[in-house]
Design an enzyme around this catalytic site. Structure first.
Site, PDB file in Angstrom:
ATOM      1  N   LYS A 152       1.142   4.016  -3.044  1.00  0.00           N
ATOM      2  CA  LYS A 152       0.693   5.401  -2.852  1.00  0.00           C
ATOM      3  C   LYS A 152       1.853   6.378  -3.073  1.00  0.00           C
ATOM      4  O   LYS A 152       1.657   7.486  -3.574  1.00  0.00           O
ATOM      5  CB  LYS A 152       0.093   5.573  -1.450  1.00  0.00           C
ATOM      6  CG  LYS A 152      -1.338   5.024  -1.335  1.00  0.00           C
ATOM      7  CD  LYS A 152      -2.308   5.893  -2.133  1.00  0.00           C
ATOM      8  CE  LYS A 152      -3.753   5.455  -1.960  1.00  0.00           C
ATOM      9  NZ  LYS A 152      -4.699   6.284  -2.723  1.00  0.00           N
ATOM     10  N   TYR A 209       0.836  -1.199   0.000  1.00  0.00           N
ATOM     11  CA  TYR A 209       0.000   0.000   0.000  1.00  0.00           C
ATOM     12  C   TYR A 209       0.874   1.254   0.000  1.00  0.00           C
ATOM     13  O   TYR A 209       0.702   2.149  -0.831  1.00  0.00           O
ATOM     14  CB  TYR A 209      -0.930  -0.009   1.213  1.00  0.00           C
ATOM     15  CG  TYR A 209      -1.825   1.203   1.293  1.00  0.00           C
ATOM     16  CD1 TYR A 209      -2.909   1.344   0.424  1.00  0.00           C
ATOM     17  CD2 TYR A 209      -1.591   2.216   2.223  1.00  0.00           C
ATOM     18  CE1 TYR A 209      -3.728   2.460   0.479  1.00  0.00           C
ATOM     19  CE2 TYR A 209      -2.401   3.341   2.282  1.00  0.00           C
ATOM     20  CZ  TYR A 209      -3.468   3.453   1.412  1.00  0.00           C
ATOM     21  OH  TYR A 209      -4.277   4.555   1.473  1.00  0.00           O
TER      22      TYR A 209
END
Ligand SMILES: [Zn+2]
Length: 656
Positions: A557, A553
């Site tokens: 990002k 994640y």
């Protein structure tokens, strides 16, 4: 045309005013009778005032109400005797007429009564119904329309020549109607404008309207001018950029962004491709009051500057002949007929554009039927100008405040069915934008039932599907001004040592590859945005403060964040701004269940309440907080800012 009256339905409406509401709605249900605020109705009632005296009250449709959805509150009560007296005055300028009507209302806060109120007052009948029926307009706008109308109706109607609605029309009718009405009279035809019916009873007045319009329809059928064949057309493949360029040119001429709705159905495309389209389309509207929304004629082809020149000439020709000084409206077209694109309706909002399309849908019918009767002839341009530049319309212009910030603009929001994405849709709608809401969840298609939201089910990792979604978006709204990259996934927590290739790749596909493709597809459209394109990237606190167990994640990002920064560098020359916001601890989203919250709070030895507020400000961050910031970053406040990264997390000491 059939009467839609139903005894069962009528029984659900109370009293004489109730039946007035009911039959008004019946008229409104049939779009071939009235469209969007067109037409009006009234009823005259005797009521007791506070002193126990009888008083005659005229309940007439108030402005801003549509017959289809009108309620009792939409009828404005006025003192009948006073309004009737106005009709005997020599002269009464329309703004003053409006003042007299507004000061003789019997209910404070009622809407302004219709500008046709005096006309309703002078007709002696209890119920009065008025429509702009397509069939009557088709006959009336054909050669010798006057003679044809008399031939159809004989002594059943009084025929009134064209006079602009307002005081002059009302006084003319007040003088002429009593002289010309006979025992058989059930209505009145206003040439090139519409038709009235009346009776002592609600149902009878309504059914007389149906009867009168049916007579015009039968006449058209008899003359083989009813069913006008629609040619089969082969739509051209139109590039998204072609429509967006047209929107840019029209918005530039208008001085504000516009929403464009494109249709290529046979009826419109066939009309646009007719060899005689210029003769048919450039004369004027089917009934004068369309002009307020449609301008006097559509643009043929895509030369917006030429249209603007022609419109200025029209203004300069007629404005000096008016009694008062006129302020020119914007010079951009509201309708376009193009042999490739088809028909384009334009407006300051998606609703305005949809209304323009519907008006022209009926206008084509009226034109082609009149043409089949021997030749369509619109009302003289002078009269159209008088309506478009009516004192009352000009007054509205002076009073109009500034519209919401994103009026006329279009935003695309990804992951829009829940959480931050859903809140973004609301935040952009609130600021006046039309929104294309994308999500994997098919519920997206019906979450907002409004003309300014296009909900599309799309898997953002499916390149072809995203491309098609952009086609639909541009066809529906004309272009894209703003893009909110919100959709993303948060893979299950895993230590770095054991992340599987698939989980890693999936995070990258959804959180990086898909936004890249969206940006690439949006770029040619964003650079054509009338006020410059904007992208708001929903990042994450993890970009600057990653967490253990969230490698996929956090890395995805961070990659998205770099993408946004490079885009800001490369696309500044195209007038596109890209700003990122980094939320944290937003718990009112689909990711967070009650159980998960309890478990996390327990792990920190906190209550759920404390857990939600574990930030510097000790405040809870909601989806709405994030969405409002995303919208502001696309708004004028951030007009001079690109490549900004703003946290929205209540303050995080690892970020500070
Ligand atoms: Zn009218």
């Amino acid at each position: 045309m059939k009467s839609l009256w139903s005894d069962a339905e009528a029984a659900t409406y109370q009293g004489a005013l109730g039946l007035r509401v009911y039959t008004s709605r019946l008229l409104g249900r049939d779009k071939t009778l009235v469209l969007h605020g067109g037409g009006n109705t009234s009823v005259k009632l005797r009521e007791k005032n506070l002193f126990g005296e009888d008083e005659d009250v005229l309940y007439v449709k108030g402005s801003g109400w549509d017959l289809e959805t009108i309620e009792a509150a939409g009828f404005t009560p006025v003192t009948l005797s006073y309004v009737r007296r106005l009709a005997v005055l020599e002269r009464l300028p329309d703004p003053q007429m409006v003042n007299e009507l507004n000061t003789h209302m019997l209910r404070a806060g009622a809407p302004s009564p219709s500008v046709e109120t005096i006309l309703h007052a002078i007709l002696p009948h209890t119920y009065v119904d008025h429509t702009h029926a397509d069939a009557v307009l088709a006959v009336s706008n054909a050669p010798e329309g006057d003679k044809r109308i008399r031939e159809i109706y004989g002594d059943r109607v009084v025929v009134i020549p064209y006079i602009m609605a307002g005081f002059d029309l009302a006084t003319y009718c007040a003088r002429e109607f009593p002289k010309r009405a006979g025992r058989n009279t059930i209505g009145m035809v206003l040439l090139s404008h519409g038709v009235f019916s009346f009776a002592e009873d609600a149902r009878e007045s309504y059914e007389r309207m149906i009867e009168l319009v049916s007579m015009a329809e039968e006449y058209l059928q008899k003359k083989k001018a009813w069913h006008v064949p629609v040619p089969k057309t082969e739509p051209s493949r139109v590039k998204r950029e072609d429509i967006a360029s047209l929107r840019r040119a029209m918005s530039d001429q208008a001085g504000f962004p516009m929403v464009l709705k494109t249709t290529q159905v046979d009826k419109f495309l066939g009309f646009a491709r007719r060899p005689d389209v210029e003769k048919l389309s450039q004369q004027g509207p089917a009934t004068p009051d369309h002009v307020i929304r449609t301008k006097p004629y559509p643009m043929l082809g895509r030369d917006v500057a030429a249209y603007a020149r022609k419109y200025r000439e029209y203004f300069e020709k007629w404005a000096p002949k008016a009694a008062e000084k006129k302020t020119m409206l914007d010079v951009a077209p509201r309708m376009v007929l193009d042999a490739e694109i088809g028909f384009v309706a334009a407006g300051r909002s998606a609703k305005d554009a949809a209304i323009v399309e519907e008006l022209y849908d009926h206008t084509i019918d009226v034109i082609l039927r009149a043409e089949a009767l021997g030749g369509w002839r619109a009302l003289d341009q002078r009269h159209t100008f008088d309506i478009e530049y009516w004192d009352l319309e000009q007054a509205k212009l002076r009073k109009a405040g500034s519209p919401p910030a994103f009026t006329g603009e279009v935003a695309v929001v990804t992951g829009a069915a829940s959480g931050i994405g859903k809140a973004c849709v609301d935040a952009f709608l609130k600021r006046g934008a039309a929104v294309v809401a994308l999500d994997r969840n098919p519920a997206i298609e019906s979450l907002w039932k409004r003309l300014d939201v296009l909900g599309l089910t799309v898997d953002l990792t499916d390149t072809k599907a995203v491309d098609e979604a952009f086609d639909k978006a541009v066809k529906r709204f004309g272009g894209i001004d703003m893009l909110v990259l919100n959709a993303g996934i948060f893979p299950a927590s895993q230590p770095l040592a054991s992340i599987g290739v698939d989980a890693w790749k999936q995070a990258m596909t959804v959180n990086v590859d898909a936004p890249l493709q969206l940006m690439q597809l949006a770029h040619p459209l964003l650079r054509l945005a009338p006020r410059g394109g904007r992208i708001a990237v929903i990042g994450s606190r993890n970009v600057s403060a990653p967490g253990p167990g969230a490698a996929a994640y956090s890395a995805s990002k961070a990659a998205l964040n770099q993408l946004a920064r490079v885009a800001a560098l490369e696309w500044a020359k195209d007038g596109i701004r890209i700003n990122s916001l980094h939320p944290d601890a937003v718990y009112d989203t689909g990711l967070w269940t009650e159980d998960l919250l309890n478990a996390r709070a327990k792990a920190y030895s906190m209550s759920v309440e404390q857990y939600k507020k574990r930030n510097l400000l000790k405040t809870e961050v909601s989806s709405k907080d994030v969405a409002e910031l995303a919208a502001e970053m696309c708004g004028p406040l951030f007009a001079k800012t690109t490549a900004a990264q703003v946290p929205v997390d209540g303050g995080n000491e690892r970020v500070v």
